[in-house]
Design a protein around this motif. Structure first.
Motif, PDB file in Angstrom:
ATOM      1  N   ALA A   1       0.856  -1.191   0.000  1.00 47.02           N
ATOM      2  CA  ALA A   1       0.000   0.000   0.000  1.00 47.02           C
ATOM      3  C   ALA A   1       0.892   1.241   0.000  1.00 47.02           C
ATOM      4  CB  ALA A   1      -0.898   0.001   1.234  1.00 47.02           C
ATOM      5  N   LYS A   2       0.482   2.290  -0.705  1.00 46.90           N
ATOM      6  CA  LYS A   2       1.262   3.525  -0.708  1.00 46.90           C
ATOM      7  C   LYS A   2       1.105   4.194   0.658  1.00 46.90           C
ATOM      8  CE  LYS A   2       2.147   7.926  -2.787  1.00 46.90           C
ATOM      9  NZ  LYS A   2       1.595   9.118  -3.338  1.00 46.90           N
ATOM     10  N   VAL A   3       2.230   4.432   1.317  1.00 45.10           N
ATOM     11  CA  VAL A   3       2.214   5.080   2.628  1.00 45.10           C
ATOM     12  C   VAL A   3       2.858   6.467   2.602  1.00 45.10           C
ATOM     13  CG1 VAL A   3       2.058   2.942   3.970  1.00 45.10           C
ATOM     14  CG2 VAL A   3       4.311   3.848   3.357  1.00 45.10           C
ATOM     15  N   GLY A   4       3.529   6.797   1.499  1.00 50.47           N
ATOM     16  CA  GLY A   4       4.177   8.097   1.419  1.00 50.47           C
ATOM     17  C   GLY A   4       4.998   8.247   0.168  1.00 50.47           C
ATOM     18  N   SER A   5       5.972   9.142   0.239  1.00 55.15           N
ATOM     19  CA  SER A   5       6.835   9.405  -0.905  1.00 55.15           C
ATOM     20  C   SER A   5       8.201   9.870  -0.418  1.00 55.15           C
ATOM     21  CB  SER A   5       6.206  10.469  -1.803  1.00 55.15           C
ATOM     22  OG  SER A   5       6.012  11.668  -1.078  1.00 55.15           O
ATOM     23  N   PHE A   6       9.151   9.871  -1.348  1.00 53.56           N
ATOM     24  CA  PHE A   6      10.474  10.399  -1.021  1.00 53.56           C
ATOM     25  C   PHE A   6      10.941  11.311  -2.138  1.00 53.56           C
ATOM     26  CE2 PHE A   6      11.537   6.755  -3.607  1.00 53.56           C
ATOM     27  CZ  PHE A   6      12.679   7.133  -4.303  1.00 53.56           C
ATOM     28  N   ASP A   7      11.782  12.266  -1.774  1.00 50.81           N
ATOM     29  CA  ASP A   7      12.370  13.185  -2.734  1.00 50.81           C
ATOM     30  C   ASP A   7      13.692  13.664  -2.152  1.00 50.81           C
ATOM     31  OD1 ASP A   7      13.103  15.264  -4.465  1.00 50.81           O
ATOM     32  OD2 ASP A   7      11.018  15.864  -4.784  1.00 50.81           O
ATOM     33  N   TRP A   8      14.784  13.276  -2.790  1.00 51.64           N
ATOM     34  CA  TRP A   8      16.110  13.642  -2.287  1.00 51.64           C
ATOM     35  C   TRP A   8      16.338  15.150  -2.315  1.00 51.64           C
ATOM     36  CZ3 TRP A   8      19.071  10.623   0.551  1.00 51.64           C
ATOM     37  CH2 TRP A   8      18.894   9.241   0.471  1.00 51.64           C
ATOM     38  N   SER A   9      15.635  15.871  -3.197  1.00 51.03           N
ATOM     39  CA  SER A   9      15.818  17.326  -3.257  1.00 51.03           C
ATOM     40  C   SER A   9      14.916  18.065  -2.272  1.00 51.03           C
ATOM     41  CB  SER A   9      15.582  17.838  -4.675  1.00 51.03           C
ATOM     42  OG  SER A   9      14.268  17.585  -5.087  1.00 51.03           O
ATOM     43  N   GLY A  10      14.078  17.326  -1.552  1.00 50.19           N
ATOM     44  CA  GLY A  10      13.250  17.923  -0.507  1.00 50.19           C
ATOM     45  C   GLY A  10      11.799  18.043  -0.903  1.00 50.19           C
ATOM     46  N   SER A  11      10.979  18.297   0.109  1.00 53.71           N
ATOM     47  CA  SER A  11       9.545  18.432  -0.088  1.00 53.71           C
ATOM     48  C   SER A  11       9.000  19.355   0.993  1.00 53.71           C
ATOM     49  CB  SER A  11       8.883  17.057   0.009  1.00 53.71           C
ATOM     50  OG  SER A  11       7.505  17.149  -0.206  1.00 53.71           O
ATOM     51  N   TYR A  12       7.861  19.966   0.684  1.00 51.74           N
ATOM     52  CA  TYR A  12       7.204  20.832   1.659  1.00 51.74           C
ATOM     53  C   TYR A  12       6.183  20.050   2.467  1.00 51.74           C
ATOM     54  CZ  TYR A  12       9.168  25.019  -0.414  1.00 51.74           C
ATOM     55  OH  TYR A  12      10.029  25.983  -0.841  1.00 51.74           O
ATOM     56  N   CYS A  13       6.169  20.302   3.748  1.00 52.07           N
ATOM     57  CA  CYS A  13       5.123  19.786   4.633  1.00 52.07           C
ATOM     58  C   CYS A  13       3.892  20.676   4.457  1.00 52.07           C
ATOM     59  CB  CYS A  13       5.611  19.826   6.080  1.00 52.07           C
ATOM     60  SG  CYS A  13       4.396  19.215   7.273  1.00 52.07           S
ATOM     61  N   SER A  14       2.736  20.173   4.809  1.00 52.71           N
ATOM     62  CA  SER A  14       1.515  20.969   4.724  1.00 52.71           C
ATOM     63  C   SER A  14       1.557  22.198   5.633  1.00 52.71           C
ATOM     64  CB  SER A  14       0.305  20.100   5.074  1.00 52.71           C
ATOM     65  OG  SER A  14       0.450  19.559   6.359  1.00 52.71           O
ATOM     66  N   CYS A  15       2.459  22.201   6.621  1.00 52.24           N
ATOM     67  CA  CYS A  15       2.582  23.351   7.520  1.00 52.24           C
ATOM     68  C   CYS A  15       3.441  24.457   6.927  1.00 52.24           C
ATOM     69  CB  CYS A  15       3.151  22.920   8.871  1.00 52.24           C
ATOM     70  SG  CYS A  15       4.916  22.540   8.826  1.00 52.24           S
ATOM     71  N   GLY A  16       4.103  24.182   5.803  1.00 52.45           N
ATOM     72  CA  GLY A  16       4.925  25.196   5.158  1.00 52.45           C
ATOM     73  C   GLY A  16       6.409  24.978   5.279  1.00 52.45           C
ATOM     74  N   SER A  17       6.864  24.060   6.105  1.00 49.92           N
ATOM     75  CA  SER A  17       8.295  23.805   6.264  1.00 49.92           C
ATOM     76  C   SER A  17       8.811  22.947   5.124  1.00 49.92           C
ATOM     77  CB  SER A  17       8.572  23.079   7.580  1.00 49.92           C
ATOM     78  OG  SER A  17       8.299  23.924   8.659  1.00 49.92           O
ATOM     79  N   LYS A  18      10.042  23.228   4.697  1.00 50.99           N
ATOM     80  CA  LYS A  18      10.678  22.406   3.680  1.00 50.99           C
ATOM     81  C   LYS A  18      11.675  21.479   4.367  1.00 50.99           C
ATOM     82  CE  LYS A  18      12.919  22.216  -0.759  1.00 50.99           C
ATOM     83  NZ  LYS A  18      13.408  22.940  -1.927  1.00 50.99           N
ATOM     84  N   ILE A  19      11.604  20.191   4.032  1.00 52.93           N
ATOM     85  CA  ILE A  19      12.475  19.184   4.623  1.00 52.93           C
ATOM     86  C   ILE A  19      13.337  18.609   3.496  1.00 52.93           C
ATOM     87  CG2 ILE A  19      12.562  17.077   6.016  1.00 52.93           C
ATOM     88  CD1 ILE A  19      10.939  19.395   7.327  1.00 52.93           C
ATOM     89  N   VAL A  20      14.666  18.599   3.693  1.00 57.61           N
ATOM     90  CA  VAL A  20      15.598  18.084   2.684  1.00 57.61           C
ATOM     91  C   VAL A  20      16.561  17.123   3.349  1.00 57.61           C
ATOM     92  CG1 VAL A  20      17.367  18.703   0.992  1.00 57.61           C
ATOM     93  CG2 VAL A  20      15.477  20.273   1.428  1.00 57.61           C
ATOM     94  N   PRO A  21      16.737  15.916   2.833  1.00 55.72           N
ATOM     95  CA  PRO A  21      15.872  15.214   1.887  1.00 55.72           C
ATOM     96  C   PRO A  21      14.563  14.834   2.567  1.00 55.72           C
ATOM     97  CG  PRO A  21      17.507  13.691   2.724  1.00 55.72           C
ATOM     98  CD  PRO A  21      17.818  15.053   3.318  1.00 55.72           C
ATOM     99  N   ALA A  22      13.555  14.496   1.777  1.00 60.09           N
ATOM    100  CA  ALA A  22      12.228  14.224   2.333  1.00 60.09           C
ATOM    101  C   ALA A  22      11.841  12.758   2.172  1.00 60.09           C
ATOM    102  CB  ALA A  22      11.192  15.107   1.651  1.00 60.09           C
ATOM    103  N   PHE A  23      11.626  12.104   3.295  1.00 58.05           N
ATOM    104  CA  PHE A  23      11.047  10.754   3.345  1.00 58.05           C
ATOM    105  C   PHE A  23       9.772  10.950   4.148  1.00 58.05           C
ATOM    106  CE2 PHE A  23      15.441  10.258   2.501  1.00 58.05           C
ATOM    107  CZ  PHE A  23      15.483   9.242   1.571  1.00 58.05           C
ATOM    108  N   GLN A  24       8.666  11.097   3.427  1.00 56.22           N
ATOM    109  CA  GLN A  24       7.416  11.611   3.980  1.00 56.22           C
ATOM    110  C   GLN A  24       6.351  10.519   4.005  1.00 56.22           C
ATOM    111  OE1 GLN A  24       6.090  14.804   1.474  1.00 56.22           O
ATOM    112  NE2 GLN A  24       4.687  15.599   2.999  1.00 56.22           N
TER     113      GLN A  24
END
Length: 118
Positions: free
Chosen positions: A81-104
């Protein structure tokens, strides 16, 4: 602990969650959306609720990253089942914070199990 909502396989412990400050990157987040959609309607000081958690890379994620891709889906190792995503260049949280790298991981795809429930 966090487990897959579909099959109940434990995916990680609280210690593996990366804490971040909600709204930390608000201006950068707003600028990105202004460029895409025009003006952003947001009250000053308003912080959105986090709808996901960010974690350190975990061993069960290796299969998703085998093809040397920079981003992709994270699937439960038991039921796929899909539980999330990853992006080595980072991703934004719904709160506005950017996390790098992102394992969300999406909170809608996982259940939080507290010690009392175990």
């Amino acid at each position: 602990m966090y487990q897959c909502k579909k099959c109940r396989r434990v995916l990680l412990c609280q210690e593996q969650v990366i804490e971040h400050t909600p709204g930390e990157a608000d201006s950068e987040f707003d600028d990105m959306f202004k460029n895409m959609f025009g003006e952003v309607n947001k009250n000053p000081g308003e912080v959105n609720q986090c709808t996901s958690i960010f974690v350190e890379p975990l061993s069960w994620m290796n299969e998703a990253m085998e093809d040397d891709v920079s981003e992709g889906k994270l699937l439960c190792p038991k039921c796929q089942a899909k539980v999330g995503s990853f992006d080595w260049s980072g991703s934004y949280c719904s709160c506005g914070s950017k996390i790098v790298p992102a394992f969300q991981l999406q909170m809608s795809s996982v259940d939080v199990i507290t010690e009392e429930e175990e």
